[in-house]
Design an enzyme around this catalytic site. Structure first.
Site, PDB file in Angstrom:
ATOM      1  N   HIS A   1      68.444  51.620  58.313  1.00 36.09           N
ATOM      2  CA  HIS A   1      69.230  50.998  57.235  1.00 36.09           C
ATOM      3  C   HIS A   1      69.318  51.992  56.088  1.00 36.09           C
ATOM      4  CE1 HIS A   1      70.093  47.087  54.746  1.00 36.09           C
ATOM      5  NE2 HIS A   1      70.692  48.146  54.207  1.00 36.09           N
TER       6      HIS A   1
ATOM      7  N   HIS B   1      72.428  53.882  53.675  1.00 41.26           N
ATOM      8  CA  HIS B   1      73.830  54.138  53.305  1.00 41.26           C
ATOM      9  C   HIS B   1      73.912  55.589  52.876  1.00 41.26           C
ATOM     10  CE1 HIS B   1      74.769  49.761  53.164  1.00 41.26           C
ATOM     11  NE2 HIS B   1      73.469  49.696  52.893  1.00 41.26           N
TER      12      HIS B   1
ATOM     13  N   HIS C   1      74.896  43.074  56.957  1.00 36.73           N
ATOM     14  CA  HIS C   1      73.986  42.708  55.880  1.00 36.73           C
ATOM     15  C   HIS C   1      74.060  41.189  55.721  1.00 36.73           C
ATOM     16  CE1 HIS C   1      74.032  46.937  54.905  1.00 36.73           C
ATOM     17  NE2 HIS C   1      73.381  46.790  53.768  1.00 36.73           N
TER      18      HIS C   1
ATOM     19  N   GLU D   1      70.373  39.094  51.976  1.00 32.15           N
ATOM     20  CA  GLU D   1      69.833  39.989  50.929  1.00 32.15           C
ATOM     21  C   GLU D   1      69.810  39.189  49.621  1.00 32.15           C
ATOM     22  OE1 GLU D   1      72.278  43.418  50.030  1.00 32.15           O
ATOM     23  OE2 GLU D   1      70.656  44.451  48.977  1.00 32.15           O
TER      24      GLU D   1
ATOM     25  N   ASP E   1      67.534  51.998  52.455  1.00 35.14           N
ATOM     26  CA  ASP E   1      68.795  51.446  51.935  1.00 35.14           C
ATOM     27  C   ASP E   1      69.592  52.512  51.163  1.00 35.14           C
ATOM     28  OD1 ASP E   1      70.701  49.472  51.657  1.00 35.14           O
ATOM     29  OD2 ASP E   1      69.552  48.206  50.284  1.00 35.14           O
ATOM     30  N   ASP E   2      69.317  52.658  49.875  1.00 32.71           N
ATOM     31  CA  ASP E   2      70.020  53.647  49.029  1.00 32.71           C
ATOM     32  C   ASP E   2      68.955  54.421  48.247  1.00 32.71           C
ATOM     33  OD1 ASP E   2      72.984  52.664  49.264  1.00 32.71           O
ATOM     34  OD2 ASP E   2      71.803  50.856  48.910  1.00 32.71           O
TER      35      ASP E   2
END
Ligand code: ADE
Ligand code: ZN
Length: 338
Positions: free
Chosen positions: A16, A18, A196, A199, A277-278
């Protein structure tokens, strides 16, 4: 046990991530200069000061602004290679990477420009570092179905490079069912579906991702644990969840890391994984996430080993490669204990 050195090279997959969320402030400013893009930030400190989020939408506003510096194929190549080089030093053997083509085509950067740079870097990382990868194209759920169909049409021209389709961006108010038809067409075209869900949105969105979109994996899925029947279903069906503790913390989905649902998911027998994630925006890469929950949730080294094995089991590599990843974890643990 020195847990930091144990985690530092523990073999793992990241599922996961991005790629646009790996844009570090230094690179953001350098690319802004290279491409003549104006940003509301003059220094790295200005950029970091903007990373104070109350919720997902707050973050997304800054994330879409930041990626405006990505213009040429070389920008996407540099971005992707920088991520892979970084996690190569963190035990990551396999990466499944999201990209958001609609966020680029909307501002006049072609699908092929983004994809071309990303895939060249993935190929290079395979050759030079032995990192395997899969690319996942996400539909932006705040945009209309029509725009998602256009992205799917582009993806169909590049089936060799894109393995899966996902669904991301603003969640609350944008139920998975809005994209049932796009996902049906994507599945028929041979793309593996993920989304997603849960969340910020409710457990019902996780259920809808399973039933309406027929996803093979749920990204985040935190709120599924609010629903006992859904939790039991996820355990029974072993549908993987790709959780992201530091992301949840920074987007205030949880008040503190000790409220991360990772341990509850493990205890409930779910196929849960830990991811970043980020990472540029949320203060840590994948190993920071492993170490953060180790401390906050009072995990054992064995829990981290289970999470690392889950990361291979939940990935989209073939069964023999999954087993090779799991065996690599066992060998690493054995060597570490000597
Ligand atoms: N796009 C990038 N990061 C995201 C996240 N955490 N949730 C939804 N959309 C995203
Ligand atoms: Zn995400």
């Amino acid at each position: 046990m020195d847990i930091e050195s144990f985690v530092s090279d523990l073999p793992k997959a990241e599922l996961h991530l991005h790629i646009e969320g790996t844009l570090e402030p230094e690179m953001m400013l350098a690319l802004a200069k290279r491409n003549g893009v104006t940003l509301p930030y003059a220094t790295v400190e200005d950029v970091r000061a903007a990373y104070d989020f109350e919720n997902l939408q707050d973050f997304l506003d800054v994330y879409y602004l930041g990626m405006s510096v990505l213009v040429t194929e070389r920008d996407f190549y540099d971005l992707t290679l920088a991520y892979l080089e970084k996690v190569h030093g963190q035990g990551v053997r396999h990466a499944e990477i999201f990209f958001d083509p609609q966020a680029h085509t909307e501002r006049g950067v072609s699908f092929e420009t983004a994809l071309g740079g990303i895939r060249s870097a993935l190929d290079e990382a395979g050759r030079a570092m032995g990192i395997t990868s899969r690319l996942i194209m996400c539909f932006l759920r705040h945009l209309p179905e029509e725009a998602a169909f256009e992205a799917l049409e582009c993806a169909c021209r590049h089936k060799d490079a894109i393995y899966a389709v996902g669904l991301d961006s603003s969640e609350a108010g944008f139920p998975p069912s809005n994209f049932s038809r796009v996902f049906a067409e994507a599945r028929a075209a041979g793309f593996v579906p993920v989304a997603h869900a849960g969340e910020e949105g409710p457990a019902a969105y996780v259920e809808a991702a399973l039933d309406d979109l027929q996803v093979a994996r749920v990204d985040h899925g935190n709120r599924a644990l609010d629903d006992a029947a859904l939790t039991a279903r996820l355990a029974r069906e072993q549908t993987p969840l790709t959780m992201c503790p530091l992301s949840n913390l920074r987007l205030k989905g949880i008040p503190a890391l000790n409220a991360s649902p990772v341990k509850r998911a493990l205890d409930a027998g779910l196929l849960v994984t830990v991811n970043s994630d980020d990472p540029s925006y949320f203060g840590g890469y994948v190993n920071d996430n492993y170490l953060g929950i180790y401390e906050a949730l009072d995990l054992t080294p064995g829990d981290l080993v289970a999470l690392a094995k889950n990361s291979f089991a939940a990935s989209f590599i073939d069964d023999s490669a999954k087993q090779a990843g799991i065996d690599a974890v066992d060998m690493y643990v054995e060597r570490f204990q000597r």
